[in-house]
Design a protein around this motif. Structure first.
Motif, short mmCIF file in Angstrom:
data_model
loop_
_atom_site.label_atom_id
_atom_site.label_comp_id
_atom_site.label_asym_id
_atom_site.label_seq_id
_atom_site.Cartn_x
_atom_site.Cartn_y
_atom_site.Cartn_z
N LEU A 199 20.73 -26.94 -43.11
CA LEU A 199 20.82 -27.21 -44.54
C LEU A 199 22.23 -27.03 -45.08
CD1 LEU A 199 17.52 -25.60 -45.92
CD2 LEU A 199 18.03 -28.03 -45.64
N LEU A 200 23.06 -26.23 -44.39
CA LEU A 200 24.43 -26.05 -44.85
C LEU A 200 25.18 -27.38 -44.90
CD1 LEU A 200 25.50 -22.76 -43.00
CD2 LEU A 200 25.37 -23.09 -45.47
N GLY A 201 24.84 -28.28 -44.01
CA GLY A 201 25.49 -29.58 -43.99
C GLY A 201 25.14 -30.47 -45.15
N ARG A 202 24.12 -30.08 -45.91
CA ARG A 202 23.70 -30.90 -47.06
C ARG A 202 24.27 -30.41 -48.39
NH1 ARG A 202 17.32 -31.04 -46.54
NH2 ARG A 202 17.63 -31.62 -48.74
N ILE A 203 24.90 -29.22 -48.41
CA ILE A 203 25.45 -28.70 -49.66
C ILE A 203 26.69 -29.50 -50.04
CG2 ILE A 203 26.47 -26.71 -50.83
CD1 ILE A 203 24.89 -24.90 -48.99
N THR A 204 26.74 -29.93 -51.29
CA THR A 204 27.87 -30.72 -51.79
C THR A 204 28.59 -29.97 -52.91
OG1 THR A 204 26.58 -31.85 -53.48
CG2 THR A 204 26.62 -32.85 -51.27
N ASP A 212 15.85 -22.21 -51.29
CA ASP A 212 15.48 -23.50 -51.86
C ASP A 212 16.28 -24.57 -51.13
OD1 ASP A 212 14.38 -25.47 -53.45
OD2 ASP A 212 15.15 -24.71 -55.35
N GLN A 213 15.91 -25.81 -51.31
CA GLN A 213 16.66 -26.91 -50.73
C GLN A 213 17.96 -27.12 -51.52
OE1 GLN A 213 15.57 -29.05 -48.05
NE2 GLN A 213 14.11 -27.38 -47.76
N PRO A 214 19.05 -27.55 -50.88
CA PRO A 214 20.23 -27.96 -51.65
C PRO A 214 19.84 -29.06 -52.63
CG PRO A 214 20.78 -27.75 -49.32
CD PRO A 214 19.29 -27.61 -49.42
N GLY A 215 20.27 -28.89 -53.89
CA GLY A 215 19.88 -29.83 -54.93
C GLY A 215 18.57 -29.48 -55.60
#
Length: 348
Positions: free
Chosen positions: A122-127, A166-169
């Motif tokens: 999930l770290l790869g999805r944080i913007t 939680d999910q990013p976003g």
């Protein structure tokens, strides 16, 4: 009740406080603010012992400047989490300067080598968007977790190793760590300190002094807390946003950044107010209000449709979530906004 409180405060504080709470002086008179209601605002403000300073500007003209307690209006003070609003401005300028591509840029590549040995995918999805709006999904570093985070040996590694809740976003998780990652990202990509960037990108154009503030163990200036700006400097920041990122005919924030920052992207689970990029979003008497909020009651309000920019600074050592911030919101809505409304009504 408010009038009684004001009277008791004045009786206890003596002549100096009484002068601070008096009706507006000729210098403070404004055709855009009802003078009677404005006098009531000053009485209410003087009755708040934690309130240090109040500045009210209408259509770019400063109509009230009062230091009730604490430092003077040109003295830099700790603006606490109102620093997150400043960081948002810096990120907008960084995108304009091609330091970042856009708000949808993933942050993981910037922090290569700082991620955990077996990083959560999930770290790869944080913007950058998620950090600006505090929707990274990582467990918070604010509130009860703040001290443990700031006592760690490497703040950036600590944040990136937090478990996902939680999910990013997803929903808003108020966390100073999110904003600190923005400061760290600026430093890593530019090779310059956040202090140096802030002085170049905001201090120079706005004509404000920006003193140093605390840094983490690796020397990165804290993102999202403990910046120091004077009340008058905060006013200039608010006016910059009220003028859509322009000052003196010069564009400081990129076109569209103010609108992006003031677009609701999540909602605070604590206040119910919407949140954009470093700004809380609410309404006062039907008028849209955008505000920065720092611990203790460090407030910057912009009410665009009434031409209002308001600064309130307070004792930074006392919490504001015990009802005090509601006093400040009330001072804005029932006092300052009401005074602007009344001045705009035709005489009968």
């Amino acid at each position: 009740m408010l009038a009684l409180a004001a009277g008791l405060a004045l009786a206890a504080a003596g002549p100096a406080a009484a002068q601070s709470a008096s009706a507006p002086t000729p210098k403070e008179a404004s055709p855009g603010l009802d003078p009677t209601l404005l006098g009531s605002v000053l009485q209410r403000a003087a009755a708040l012992p934690r309130l240090h300073a109040l500045i009210i500007a209408h259509d770019g003209v400063t109509v009230v400047e009062r230091a009730f307690h604490g430092p003077g209006l040109d003295q830099p003070v700790n603006i606490k989490s109102a620093s997150k609003t400043v960081m948002s401005a810096l990120v907008g300028i960084a995108i304009e300067h091609r330091v970042f591509t856009d708000v949808d840029q993933p942050i993981a590549p910037i922090f290569a080598g700082f991620l955990p040995p077996t990083p959560d995918p999930l770290l790869g999805r944080i913007t950058i968007d998620h950090l600006l709006s505090m929707r990274a999904g990582l467990d918070r570093t604010s509130g009860p977790n703040y001290s443990r985070w700031t006592q760690s040996a490497d703040w950036v590694r600590y944040i990136l190793a937090r478990p996902f809740v939680d999910q990013p976003g997803g929903g808003m998780l108020y966390s100073t760590g999110d904003t600190h990652l923005l400061s760290a990202a600026l430093t890593r990509v530019t090779g310059r300190s956040t202090l140096a960037l802030m002085r170049d990108w905001l201090g120079g154009p706005l004509g404000i002094a920006i003193p140093a503030w605390p840094r983490d163990p690796q020397g990165i200036y804290v993102g999202g807390n403990d910046m120091r700006l004077s009340p008058r400097a905060l006013l200039r920041l608010g006016e910059l946003y009220r003028h859509d990122g322009m000052v003196g005919g010069r564009r400081v924030l990129p076109q569209g950044w103010v609108q992006a920052s003031w677009t609701p992207r999540t909602r605070s689970p604590h206040t119910g107010h919407a949140y954009g990029y470093g700004w809380f979003i609410t309404a006062a008497r039907g008028h849209p209000v955008y505000y920065a909020w720092g611990f203790g009651g460090q407030m910057l309000y912009v009410v665009p449709d009434l031409g209002l920019t308001v600064v309130m600074t307070s004792n930074p050592a006392a919490p504001s979530n015990d009802g005090y911030v509601q006093d400040l919101h009330g001072l804005l809505a029932d006092g300052i906004v009401a005074a602007a409304e009344a001045a705009g009504k035709p005489a009968i």
